[in-house]
Write a protein that holds these residues in place. Sequence first.
Motif, PDB file in Angstrom:
ATOM      1  N   SER A   2      21.676  -7.907 -29.014  1.00 43.21           N
ATOM      2  CA  SER A   2      20.445  -8.105 -29.757  1.00 43.21           C
ATOM      3  C   SER A   2      20.608  -7.572 -31.167  1.00 43.21           C
ATOM      4  O   SER A   2      21.355  -6.635 -31.410  1.00 43.21           O
ATOM      5  CB  SER A   2      19.299  -7.366 -29.070  1.00 43.21           C
ATOM      6  N   GLN A   3      19.901  -8.173 -32.095  1.00 46.58           N
ATOM      7  CA  GLN A   3      19.985  -7.751 -33.489  1.00 46.58           C
ATOM      8  C   GLN A   3      18.598  -7.348 -33.985  1.00 46.58           C
ATOM      9  O   GLN A   3      17.614  -8.003 -33.702  1.00 46.58           O
ATOM     10  CB  GLN A   3      20.505  -8.895 -34.377  1.00 46.58           C
ATOM     11  N   THR A   4      18.545  -6.272 -34.768  1.00 47.44           N
ATOM     12  CA  THR A   4      17.326  -5.905 -35.467  1.00 47.44           C
ATOM     13  C   THR A   4      17.609  -6.006 -36.943  1.00 47.44           C
ATOM     14  O   THR A   4      18.742  -6.238 -37.358  1.00 47.44           O
ATOM     15  CB  THR A   4      16.888  -4.460 -35.126  1.00 47.44           C
ATOM     16  N   ALA A   5      16.594  -5.800 -37.752  1.00 47.06           N
ATOM     17  CA  ALA A   5      16.764  -5.931 -39.198  1.00 47.06           C
ATOM     18  C   ALA A   5      17.731  -4.889 -39.740  1.00 47.06           C
ATOM     19  O   ALA A   5      18.471  -5.147 -40.677  1.00 47.06           O
ATOM     20  CB  ALA A   5      15.412  -5.807 -39.884  1.00 47.06           C
ATOM     21  N   SER A   6      17.750  -3.691 -39.179  1.00 47.45           N
ATOM     22  CA  SER A   6      18.562  -2.623 -39.744  1.00 47.45           C
ATOM     23  C   SER A   6      19.953  -2.502 -39.128  1.00 47.45           C
ATOM     24  O   SER A   6      20.921  -2.282 -39.835  1.00 47.45           O
ATOM     25  CB  SER A   6      17.830  -1.282 -39.618  1.00 47.45           C
ATOM     26  N   SER A   7      20.064  -2.628 -37.828  1.00 45.44           N
ATOM     27  CA  SER A   7      21.364  -2.468 -37.186  1.00 45.44           C
ATOM     28  C   SER A   7      21.331  -3.119 -35.810  1.00 45.44           C
ATOM     29  O   SER A   7      20.273  -3.348 -35.247  1.00 45.44           O
ATOM     30  CB  SER A   7      21.705  -0.978 -37.067  1.00 45.44           C
ATOM     31  N   PRO A   8      22.523  -3.376 -35.253  1.00 41.97           N
ATOM     32  CA  PRO A   8      22.553  -3.969 -33.922  1.00 41.97           C
ATOM     33  C   PRO A   8      22.042  -2.975 -32.876  1.00 41.97           C
ATOM     34  O   PRO A   8      22.227  -1.766 -33.016  1.00 41.97           O
ATOM     35  CB  PRO A   8      24.022  -4.302 -33.707  1.00 41.97           C
ATOM     36  N   THR A   9      21.399  -3.489 -31.879  1.00 39.86           N
ATOM     37  CA  THR A   9      20.975  -2.674 -30.748  1.00 39.86           C
ATOM     38  C   THR A   9      21.324  -3.422 -29.475  1.00 39.86           C
ATOM     39  O   THR A   9      21.515  -4.633 -29.487  1.00 39.86           O
ATOM     40  CB  THR A   9      19.453  -2.395 -30.749  1.00 39.86           C
ATOM     41  N   LEU A  10      21.415  -2.671 -28.398  1.00 33.65           N
ATOM     42  CA  LEU A  10      21.598  -3.258 -27.074  1.00 33.65           C
ATOM     43  C   LEU A  10      20.275  -3.102 -26.332  1.00 33.65           C
ATOM     44  O   LEU A  10      19.670  -2.029 -26.369  1.00 33.65           O
ATOM     45  CB  LEU A  10      22.716  -2.528 -26.327  1.00 33.65           C
ATOM     46  N   LYS A  11      19.836  -4.161 -25.681  1.00 34.68           N
ATOM     47  CA  LYS A  11      18.583  -4.115 -24.920  1.00 34.68           C
ATOM     48  C   LYS A  11      18.899  -3.990 -23.442  1.00 34.68           C
ATOM     49  O   LYS A  11      19.615  -4.816 -22.882  1.00 34.68           O
ATOM     50  CB  LYS A  11      17.761  -5.378 -25.157  1.00 34.68           C
ATOM     51  N   VAL A  12      18.346  -2.939 -22.841  1.00 34.22           N
ATOM     52  CA  VAL A  12      18.544  -2.678 -21.424  1.00 34.22           C
ATOM     53  C   VAL A  12      17.202  -2.779 -20.713  1.00 34.22           C
ATOM     54  O   VAL A  12      16.266  -2.041 -21.035  1.00 34.22           O
ATOM     55  CB  VAL A  12      19.171  -1.286 -21.198  1.00 34.22           C
ATOM     56  N   LEU A  13      17.119  -3.699 -19.759  1.00 29.95           N
ATOM     57  CA  LEU A  13      15.929  -3.837 -18.944  1.00 29.95           C
ATOM     58  C   LEU A  13      16.036  -2.875 -17.765  1.00 29.95           C
ATOM     59  O   LEU A  13      17.081  -2.806 -17.108  1.00 29.95           O
ATOM     60  CB  LEU A  13      15.799  -5.272 -18.437  1.00 29.95           C
ATOM     61  N   VAL A  14      14.977  -2.107 -17.525  1.00 23.93           N
ATOM     62  CA  VAL A  14      14.927  -1.175 -16.401  1.00 23.93           C
ATOM     63  C   VAL A  14      13.745  -1.576 -15.525  1.00 23.93           C
ATOM     64  O   VAL A  14      12.592  -1.491 -15.955  1.00 23.93           O
ATOM     65  CB  VAL A  14      14.776   0.287 -16.880  1.00 23.93           C
ATOM     66  N   TYR A  15      14.057  -2.031 -14.306  1.00 25.03           N
ATOM     67  CA  TYR A  15      13.024  -2.487 -13.381  1.00 25.03           C
ATOM     68  C   TYR A  15      12.898  -1.548 -12.194  1.00 25.03           C
ATOM     69  O   TYR A  15      13.876  -1.242 -11.511  1.00 25.03           O
ATOM     70  CB  TYR A  15      13.358  -3.888 -12.853  1.00 25.03           C
ATOM     71  N   SER A  16      11.669  -1.096 -11.966  1.00 29.00           N
ATOM     72  CA  SER A  16      11.305  -0.388 -10.747  1.00 29.00           C
ATOM     73  C   SER A  16       9.789  -0.373 -10.672  1.00 29.00           C
ATOM     74  O   SER A  16       9.118  -0.306 -11.708  1.00 29.00           O
ATOM     75  CB  SER A  16      11.830   1.054 -10.746  1.00 29.00           C
ATOM     76  N   ASP A  17       9.259  -0.430  -9.466  1.00 28.22           N
ATOM     77  CA  ASP A  17       7.818  -0.284  -9.309  1.00 28.22           C
ATOM     78  C   ASP A  17       7.409   1.173  -9.465  1.00 28.22           C
ATOM     79  O   ASP A  17       6.238   1.480  -9.624  1.00 28.22           O
ATOM     80  CB  ASP A  17       7.363  -0.827  -7.947  1.00 28.22           C
ATOM     81  N   ASP A  18       8.388   2.082  -9.475  1.00 29.75           N
ATOM     82  CA  ASP A  18       8.157   3.520  -9.570  1.00 29.75           C
ATOM     83  C   ASP A  18       8.409   3.988 -11.001  1.00 29.75           C
ATOM     84  O   ASP A  18       9.553   3.964 -11.477  1.00 29.75           O
ATOM     85  CB  ASP A  18       9.079   4.243  -8.590  1.00 29.75           C
ATOM     86  N   VAL A  19       7.362   4.427 -11.670  1.00 32.34           N
ATOM     87  CA  VAL A  19       7.496   4.888 -13.052  1.00 32.34           C
ATOM     88  C   VAL A  19       8.469   6.063 -13.157  1.00 32.34           C
ATOM     89  O   VAL A  19       9.181   6.196 -14.154  1.00 32.34           O
ATOM     90  CB  VAL A  19       6.114   5.237 -13.663  1.00 32.34           C
ATOM     91  N   ASN A  20       8.548   6.899 -12.122  1.00 32.82           N
ATOM     92  CA  ASN A  20       9.471   8.034 -12.147  1.00 32.82           C
ATOM     93  C   ASN A  20      10.923   7.576 -12.132  1.00 32.82           C
ATOM     94  O   ASN A  20      11.767   8.166 -12.804  1.00 32.82           O
ATOM     95  CB  ASN A  20       9.197   8.991 -10.985  1.00 32.82           C
ATOM     96  N   THR A  21      11.224   6.536 -11.368  1.00 34.19           N
ATOM     97  CA  THR A  21      12.585   5.997 -11.342  1.00 34.19           C
ATOM     98  C   THR A  21      12.949   5.435 -12.703  1.00 34.19           C
ATOM     99  O   THR A  21      14.037   5.692 -13.224  1.00 34.19           O
ATOM    100  CB  THR A  21      12.722   4.910 -10.257  1.00 34.19           C
ATOM    101  N   ARG A  22      12.036   4.675 -13.312  1.00 35.15           N
ATOM    102  CA  ARG A  22      12.301   4.143 -14.646  1.00 35.15           C
ATOM    103  C   ARG A  22      12.540   5.271 -15.639  1.00 35.15           C
ATOM    104  O   ARG A  22      13.478   5.215 -16.439  1.00 35.15           O
ATOM    105  CB  ARG A  22      11.141   3.242 -15.108  1.00 35.15           C
TER     106      ARG A  22
END
Length: 139
Positions: A2-22
């Motif tokens: 992924s690219q942003t205006a200032s620098s490259p970033t990596l996007k990591v999706l974190v899925y869990s129904d438990d907010v504590n796990t995320r």
Amino acid sequence: MSQTASSPTLKVLVYSDDVNTRSQVVLALGPRPHPDLPKVEYVEVATEPMVIEHMDGGSIDLAILDGEAVPAGGMGIARQLKDEIYNCPPVLVLTGRVEDAWLATWSRAEAAVPHPIDPLRLADVVVRLLRARAGVAAG
């Protein structure tokens, strides 16, 4: 990557129904899991439809899916993503136990890390997967 205006970033999706796990995943990895990698932006989601929506969008570099999530477990979602998304980004499944790693193989996930989350083990696996995705040599 992924690219942003200032620098490259990596996007990591974190899925869990438990907010504590995320939260555990995000805290274990931090904003930059390794100095050789670009900064990481986390997309936290709690439902299967949101996983599909974000993954279909094409901006995710790595998906971390909780295999213990309900009602939709991460392993089933991983298999669906691998079946339906051309050139699907790597998927890491959080398994209930070490012995469940074979189920992650069935799901076509590139890696599995068991609960409880070991921050060092998780970071090692995530760095390996992100390096491959970002084209960064190990160093």
